[in-house]
Write a protein that holds these residues in place. Structure first.
Motif, PDB file in Angstrom:
ATOM      1  N   GLN A 189       0.813  -1.215   0.000  1.00  0.00           N
ATOM      2  CA  GLN A 189       0.000   0.000   0.000  1.00  0.00           C
ATOM      3  C   GLN A 189       0.847   1.266   0.000  1.00  0.00           C
ATOM      4  OE1 GLN A 189      -3.349  -0.476  -0.704  1.00  0.00           O
ATOM      5  NE2 GLN A 189      -2.275  -2.440  -0.937  1.00  0.00           N
ATOM      6  N   SER A 190       1.978   1.239   0.686  1.00  0.00           N
ATOM      7  CA  SER A 190       2.858   2.416   0.670  1.00  0.00           C
ATOM      8  C   SER A 190       3.422   2.642  -0.731  1.00  0.00           C
ATOM      9  CB  SER A 190       3.997   2.248   1.686  1.00  0.00           C
ATOM     10  OG  SER A 190       4.845   1.178   1.335  1.00  0.00           O
ATOM     11  N   LEU A 191       3.763   1.557  -1.414  1.00  0.00           N
ATOM     12  CA  LEU A 191       4.264   1.680  -2.781  1.00  0.00           C
ATOM     13  C   LEU A 191       3.173   2.158  -3.732  1.00  0.00           C
ATOM     14  CD1 LEU A 191       6.503  -1.516  -3.111  1.00  0.00           C
ATOM     15  CD2 LEU A 191       7.250   0.845  -2.777  1.00  0.00           C
ATOM     16  N   THR A 192       1.946   1.702  -3.506  1.00  0.00           N
ATOM     17  CA  THR A 192       0.823   2.148  -4.344  1.00  0.00           C
ATOM     18  C   THR A 192       0.594   3.640  -4.193  1.00  0.00           C
ATOM     19  OG1 THR A 192      -0.253  -0.026  -4.162  1.00  0.00           O
ATOM     20  CG2 THR A 192      -1.630   1.830  -4.837  1.00  0.00           C
ATOM     21  N   ARG A 193       0.580   4.121  -2.964  1.00  0.00           N
ATOM     22  CA  ARG A 193       0.370   5.559  -2.730  1.00  0.00           C
ATOM     23  C   ARG A 193       1.497   6.377  -3.370  1.00  0.00           C
ATOM     24  NH1 ARG A 193      -1.197   3.477   2.437  1.00  0.00           N
ATOM     25  NH2 ARG A 193       0.878   3.905   3.296  1.00  0.00           N
ATOM     26  N   PHE A 194       2.717   5.892  -3.223  1.00  0.00           N
ATOM     27  CA  PHE A 194       3.864   6.597  -3.791  1.00  0.00           C
ATOM     28  C   PHE A 194       3.792   6.593  -5.317  1.00  0.00           C
ATOM     29  CE2 PHE A 194       8.531   6.821  -4.812  1.00  0.00           C
ATOM     30  CZ  PHE A 194       8.750   8.085  -4.280  1.00  0.00           C
ATOM     31  N   ALA A 195       3.391   5.467  -5.889  1.00  0.00           N
ATOM     32  CA  ALA A 195       3.278   5.354  -7.345  1.00  0.00           C
ATOM     33  C   ALA A 195       2.248   6.346  -7.889  1.00  0.00           C
ATOM     34  CB  ALA A 195       2.900   3.923  -7.731  1.00  0.00           C
ATOM     35  N   LYS A 196       1.123   6.459  -7.208  1.00  0.00           N
ATOM     36  CA  LYS A 196       0.096   7.412  -7.643  1.00  0.00           C
ATOM     37  C   LYS A 196       0.620   8.842  -7.553  1.00  0.00           C
ATOM     38  CE  LYS A 196      -3.932   4.578  -6.419  1.00  0.00           C
ATOM     39  NZ  LYS A 196      -5.088   4.429  -5.482  1.00  0.00           N
ATOM     40  N   GLU A 197       1.384   9.107  -6.505  1.00  0.00           N
ATOM     41  CA  GLU A 197       1.981  10.438  -6.333  1.00  0.00           C
ATOM     42  C   GLU A 197       2.914  10.780  -7.496  1.00  0.00           C
ATOM     43  OE1 GLU A 197       5.362  12.028  -3.356  1.00  0.00           O
ATOM     44  OE2 GLU A 197       3.561  11.311  -2.317  1.00  0.00           O
ATOM     45  N   LYS A 198       3.556   9.740  -8.044  1.00  0.00           N
ATOM     46  CA  LYS A 198       4.504   9.946  -9.138  1.00  0.00           C
ATOM     47  C   LYS A 198       3.841   9.878 -10.516  1.00  0.00           C
ATOM     48  CE  LYS A 198       7.675  10.694  -6.292  1.00  0.00           C
ATOM     49  NZ  LYS A 198       8.053  12.123  -6.106  1.00  0.00           N
ATOM     50  N   GLY A 199       2.531   9.808 -10.553  1.00  0.00           N
ATOM     51  CA  GLY A 199       1.814   9.876 -11.818  1.00  0.00           C
ATOM     52  C   GLY A 199       1.515   8.551 -12.481  1.00  0.00           C
ATOM     53  N   ILE A 200       1.711   7.448 -11.781  1.00  0.00           N
ATOM     54  CA  ILE A 200       1.378   6.130 -12.332  1.00  0.00           C
ATOM     55  C   ILE A 200      -0.127   5.914 -12.205  1.00  0.00           C
ATOM     56  CG2 ILE A 200       1.684   3.632 -12.044  1.00  0.00           C
ATOM     57  CD1 ILE A 200       4.554   4.299 -11.026  1.00  0.00           C
ATOM     58  N   LYS A 201      -0.747   5.472 -13.285  1.00  0.00           N
ATOM     59  CA  LYS A 201      -2.199   5.269 -13.299  1.00  0.00           C
ATOM     60  C   LYS A 201      -2.535   3.801 -13.025  1.00  0.00           C
ATOM     61  CE  LYS A 201      -2.935   8.946 -16.699  1.00  0.00           C
ATOM     62  NZ  LYS A 201      -3.423   9.254 -18.071  1.00  0.00           N
ATOM     63  N   PHE A 202      -3.530   3.590 -12.183  1.00  0.00           N
ATOM     64  CA  PHE A 202      -3.968   2.232 -11.851  1.00  0.00           C
ATOM     65  C   PHE A 202      -5.372   1.994 -12.384  1.00  0.00           C
ATOM     66  CE2 PHE A 202      -0.563   2.931  -8.873  1.00  0.00           C
ATOM     67  CZ  PHE A 202       0.026   1.687  -8.729  1.00  0.00           C
ATOM     68  N   HIS A 203      -5.544   0.832 -12.998  1.00  0.00           N
ATOM     69  CA  HIS A 203      -6.857   0.406 -13.478  1.00  0.00           C
ATOM     70  C   HIS A 203      -7.216  -0.871 -12.721  1.00  0.00           C
ATOM     71  CE1 HIS A 203      -6.539   3.185 -16.975  1.00  0.00           C
ATOM     72  NE2 HIS A 203      -5.255   2.866 -16.908  1.00  0.00           N
ATOM     73  N   LEU A 204      -7.951  -0.726 -11.623  1.00  0.00           N
ATOM     74  CA  LEU A 204      -8.352  -1.886 -10.829  1.00  0.00           C
ATOM     75  C   LEU A 204      -9.644  -2.475 -11.401  1.00  0.00           C
ATOM     76  CD1 LEU A 204      -7.621  -0.506  -7.236  1.00  0.00           C
ATOM     77  CD2 LEU A 204      -6.084  -1.734  -8.793  1.00  0.00           C
ATOM     78  N   ASN A 205      -9.940  -3.698 -10.994  1.00  0.00           N
ATOM     79  CA  ASN A 205     -11.122  -4.404 -11.518  1.00  0.00           C
ATOM     80  C   ASN A 205     -11.085  -4.441 -13.046  1.00  0.00           C
ATOM     81  OD1 ASN A 205     -12.639  -4.971  -9.025  1.00  0.00           O
ATOM     82  ND2 ASN A 205     -12.755  -2.728  -8.871  1.00  0.00           N
ATOM     83  N   THR A 206      -9.900  -4.506 -13.596  1.00  0.00           N
ATOM     84  CA  THR A 206      -9.749  -4.488 -15.051  1.00  0.00           C
ATOM     85  C   THR A 206      -8.907  -5.685 -15.483  1.00  0.00           C
ATOM     86  OG1 THR A 206      -9.820  -2.061 -15.008  1.00  0.00           O
ATOM     87  CG2 THR A 206      -9.033  -3.108 -17.028  1.00  0.00           C
ATOM     88  N   LYS A 207      -9.583  -6.706 -15.948  1.00  0.00           N
ATOM     89  CA  LYS A 207      -8.903  -7.929 -16.356  1.00  0.00           C
ATOM     90  C   LYS A 207      -8.366  -7.785 -17.769  1.00  0.00           C
ATOM     91  CE  LYS A 207      -9.534 -12.945 -16.482  1.00  0.00           C
ATOM     92  NZ  LYS A 207     -10.478 -14.066 -16.221  1.00  0.00           N
ATOM     93  N   VAL A 208      -7.100  -8.163 -17.939  1.00  0.00           N
ATOM     94  CA  VAL A 208      -6.487  -8.166 -19.272  1.00  0.00           C
ATOM     95  C   VAL A 208      -6.787  -9.497 -19.937  1.00  0.00           C
ATOM     96  CG1 VAL A 208      -4.318  -8.039 -20.558  1.00  0.00           C
ATOM     97  CG2 VAL A 208      -4.673  -6.561 -18.559  1.00  0.00           C
ATOM     98  N   HIS A 209      -7.291  -9.427 -21.163  1.00  0.00           N
ATOM     99  CA  HIS A 209      -7.655 -10.652 -21.890  1.00  0.00           C
ATOM    100  C   HIS A 209      -6.581 -11.105 -22.872  1.00  0.00           C
ATOM    101  CE1 HIS A 209     -11.592 -10.774 -20.202  1.00  0.00           C
ATOM    102  NE2 HIS A 209     -11.995  -9.647 -20.757  1.00  0.00           N
ATOM    103  N   LYS A 210      -5.779 -10.133 -23.340  1.00  0.00           N
ATOM    104  CA  LYS A 210      -4.840 -10.500 -24.397  1.00  0.00           C
ATOM    105  C   LYS A 210      -3.709  -9.473 -24.479  1.00  0.00           C
ATOM    106  CE  LYS A 210      -4.869 -11.832 -29.312  1.00  0.00           C
ATOM    107  NZ  LYS A 210      -5.719 -11.929 -30.538  1.00  0.00           N
ATOM    108  N   ILE A 211      -2.515  -9.967 -24.764  1.00  0.00           N
ATOM    109  CA  ILE A 211      -1.399  -9.098 -25.119  1.00  0.00           C
ATOM    110  C   ILE A 211      -1.380  -9.028 -26.645  1.00  0.00           C
ATOM    111  CG2 ILE A 211       1.107  -8.826 -25.127  1.00  0.00           C
ATOM    112  CD1 ILE A 211       1.148 -10.225 -22.400  1.00  0.00           C
ATOM    113  N   LEU A 212      -1.533  -7.835 -27.181  1.00  0.00           N
ATOM    114  CA  LEU A 212      -1.637  -7.647 -28.622  1.00  0.00           C
ATOM    115  C   LEU A 212      -0.259  -7.572 -29.265  1.00  0.00           C
ATOM    116  CD1 LEU A 212      -4.420  -4.908 -28.550  1.00  0.00           C
ATOM    117  CD2 LEU A 212      -4.720  -7.366 -28.930  1.00  0.00           C
ATOM    118  N   SER A 213      -0.143  -8.131 -30.443  1.00  0.00           N
ATOM    119  CA  SER A 213       1.139  -8.102 -31.146  1.00  0.00           C
ATOM    120  C   SER A 213       0.923  -8.043 -32.643  1.00  0.00           C
ATOM    121  CB  SER A 213       1.961  -9.338 -30.794  1.00  0.00           C
ATOM    122  OG  SER A 213       1.302 -10.515 -31.231  1.00  0.00           O
ATOM    123  N   GLN A 214       1.966  -7.565 -33.300  1.00  0.00           N
ATOM    124  CA  GLN A 214       1.971  -7.534 -34.758  1.00  0.00           C
ATOM    125  C   GLN A 214       3.367  -7.918 -35.195  1.00  0.00           C
ATOM    126  OE1 GLN A 214       0.776  -3.807 -36.443  1.00  0.00           O
ATOM    127  NE2 GLN A 214       0.289  -4.696 -38.425  1.00  0.00           N
TER     128      GLN A 214
END
Length: 490
Positions: free
Chosen positions: A232-257
Motif C-alpha cells: 500500500q505504501s508503494l501504491t500511494r507513492f506510485a500514484k503520487e509519481k503519476g502512475i495510473k492504476f486500473h483496478l477491476n480491469t482484467k487483461v484478456h490478451k497481449i496484442l502483437s503484430q
C-alpha cells in the motif's frame, strides 16, 4: 518527442516495483489489475475485530523497498517504516524442546551450540560457508538476467565458476546440513529454509543453504501497519509519481503484430503501448494472454513449488511463549516432503507455522486476544478434495499445537477464515496455487526459470515470483530491477 507508454499487467509487489522503476525512466506507466486492490498476495482482511495479513508474513532485506523511494530522492521513512526484530523465530518440537533463534549471529551460535550439543566452531563454519555461497553467486543468480550471454563474461561469473565446488550443486540441502551437524533437530531447523522458495530440502541443491545467511545477516523486520503496508505504501507513492492504476480491469490478451507487442486488450477495450510487462504468473501469461505465441514448454512444464493451506484464527487468549514467527515441527520431516512433492498429498503430521502480528501491533486483535495466521505446507492444486483436506488439516494442526504447547486451543477460536491452494490460485492467478512458480528441486531450476524478457517479442517483459530470479518479496523486487535494467532510458 512523444512520451513512451509502458503497461504493467498485475499489481503484485513486482508489478508495483517495475512500474516505479519505469516511471523513473520517464515512461508513462499504467498498471492493470483484475482485483479490486493492489498488492497481489500482499493483501489483508478485517474480520470480527481482527486484522489478518493474507499473504507473505516474512519481511527481509527491506533495503530493496527503500531503494524504490530513494530512486526519486525521497526519504523512504516518510512513506514506509519498519523495525528490526531481535528474535527471528521460536521453534517447538513435540518432546518439549524449544529454541528461540535470536537475530544476533553470535547469540544464535552460542545458544544453538548449547541447545543442540554442536560445537560453536562448526556452526560458525557452516554460516561462513553460507555467506561465501551468497557472495559468489548473488551477482550472477539474483541480480542479472541468466539468459543473456554478457552475464557470463564478467569477473564475478568467472570467479563463481572457478569455485563451483563450494556451491554444493550436486548435493541436496539436507545432505549438506548432515555433513555439518549430528543433531537431527538442528538439521531440521536449517532444512526448513528450503520452504522459502517452495522446495524440498531433500531435493533442492545445497546452494540453498545461503538462504539462512540472508535471514541472519540482514535480519527479519516488521513493517509498521503489517505486511499489507508494503504494497500500500508503494501504491500511494506510485500514484503520487503519476502512475495510473486500473483496478477491476482484467487483461484478456497481449496484442502483437509480427514480432512486436503493440498493447493489451481488456474487457474495456484496447490500449496501445510501447512496452508491456507481465507480472502475471508466467504459465497463465502464456495460457491466457499469449495464446497464439510459441510456448516454452520445458519451462512451463516444470514441477510446481509447494502451495499452502492457511487458517486465519482469532484467538481469545494470549500466549507469552509465542512471538511474531513460530514453527512447530513435524516428527517426520522427510515423509512430510515426500507427501507434498511425490504423492501430492498433505501429511498427517504437518509442520505448523504461526504468525501473530498482534504481538507487534496490538490493535490487530481485541484486547486479551491474538490474530493467528496458521500455515502448513501444501501440495500444488491437482484437483484434490480440498474441503476434506481442510478438515483433516485443521484437526492435525490443533493436535500439533496441543502436543507442542500443551493446550487445546479449539475453544479459543472465535473467528476463522481459510485459504486453500484453490483459493490462492483463484485470487492471485498463481498456476495450481503454487506460491513460487516452479520449485527449485533441481540444480538446473534457476536456469529453467523463464527469463525476464520475451525471445519472441522484443518489447515484452516478465517480472514476479514465477520468473527469474524466483519467488518471495526480495526476489520479486530483484526481478523488477532486472526488467528495468533491460529497458533503455528514454
Amino acid at each position: 518527442m512523444k512520451q513512451q507508454r509502458a503497461l504493467v499487467i498485475g499489481a503484485g509487489i513486482a508489478g508495483l516495483a517495475t512500474a516505479l522503476r519505469l516511471r523513473h525512466k520517464d515512461y508513462e506507466v499504467e498498471v492493470f489489475e483484475a482485483s479490486p486492490h493492489t498488492g497481489g498476495k500482499l493483501h489483508a482482511i478485517q474480520q470480527d475485530g481482527y486484522r489478518f495479513d493474507l499473504g507473505p508474513s516474512l519481511f527481509t532485506m527491506p533495503h530493496f523497498i527503500d531503494e524504490l523511494f530513494e530512486l526519486y530522492g525521497a526519504n523512504a521513512k516518510d512513506y514506509f517504516n519498519y523495525k528490526k526484530k531481535k528474535r527471528v523465530c521460536n521453534y517447538f518440537w513435540e518432546d518439549g524442546t524449544q529454541f528461540q533463534a535470536d537475530a544476533s549471529v553470535e547469540d544464535f551460535i552460542n545458544k544453538a551450540a548449547k541447545k543442540f550439543g554442536e560445537p560453536e566452531a562448526t556452526i560458525q563454519q557452516y554460516l561462513k560457508r553460507n555467506r561465501e555461497k551468497y557472495d559468489l553467486t548473488a551477482n550472477l543468480f539474483l541480480e542479472k538476467s541468466l539468459h543473456q550471454a554478457k552475464t557470463y563474461f564478467s569477473v564475478e561469473t568467472l570467479k563463481a565458476i572457478s569455485q563451483l565446488y563450494k556451491l554444493n550443486l550436486s548435493e541436496s540441502l539436507n545432505s549438506v546440513n548432515k555433513t555439518y551437524f549430528k543433531n537431527p533437530k538442528l538439521i531440521q531447523l536449517f532444512n526448513r529454509f528450503a520452504t522459502y522458495n517452495g522446495s524440498s530440502p531433500y531435493k533442492t541443491p545445497g546452494i540453498m543453504s545461503m538462504i539462512p545467511h540472508l535471514e541472519m545477516h540482514y535480519g527479519t523486520f516488521y513493517p509498521k501497519g503489517g505486511m499489507h503496508e508494503i504494497s500500500q505504501s508503494l501504491t500511494r507513492f506510485a500514484k503520487e509519481k503519476g502512475i495510473k492504476f486500473h483496478l477491476n480491469t482484467k487483461v484478456h490478451k497481449i496484442l502483437s503484430q509480427a514480432s512486436k507487442v503493440t498493447g493489451i486488450e481488456t474487457e474495456k477495450g484496447k490500449v496501445e503501448a510501447d512496452l508491456v510487462i507481465s507480472n502475471m504468473d508466467v504459465f497463465n501469461s502464456y495460457q491466457n494472454l499469449l495464446k497464439e505465441a510459441k510456448k516454452p514448454q520445458k519451462t512451463l512444464q516444470q514441477e510446481r513449488s509447494s502451495s499452502a493451506l492457511i487458517f486465519y484464527w482469532g484467538i481469545k487468549k494470549e500466549f507469552s511463549e509465542l512471538d511474531l514467527h513460530n514453527i512447530l515441527f513435524s516428527e517426520d520431516y522427510q515423509t512430510e516432503f515426500d507427501y507434498l512433492f511425490n504423492k501430492k498429498e498433505m501429511y498427517k503430521d504437518p509442520t505448523v507455522y504461526i504468525n501473530i502480528t498482534s504481538k507487534e501491533t496490538p490493535s490487530d486483535a481485541p484486547k486479551g486476544a491474538e490474530n493467528w495466521f496458521v500455515m502448513v505446507n501444501a501440495p500444488a492444486n491437482y484437483n484434490q478434495d480440498w474441503e476434506q483436506i481442510k478438515q483433516d488439516a485443521k484437526m492435525a494442526i490443533l493436535q500439533k499445537i496441543q502436543l507442542c504447547l500443551g493446550v487445546d486451543i479449539s475453544s479459543y477460536i472465535e473467528t476463522e477464515y481459510c485459504w486453500t491452494p484453490v483459493d490462492i490460485e483463484k485470487e492471485t492467478s498463481s498456476h495450481r496455487g503454487s506460491l513460487y512458480g516452479a520449485s527449485s528441486n533441481s540444480k538446473w531450476a534457476a536456469f529453467l526459470r523463464h527469463p525476464n524478457f520475451s525471445s519472441q517479442f522484443k518489447n515484452l517483459y516478465f517480472c514476479g515470483g514465477s520468473v527469474h530470479p524466483g519467488g518471495g518479496i526480495p526476489l520479486c523486487l530483484l526481478s523488477a530491477k532486472i526488467v528495468a535494467d533491460l529497458i533503455p532510458e528514454i
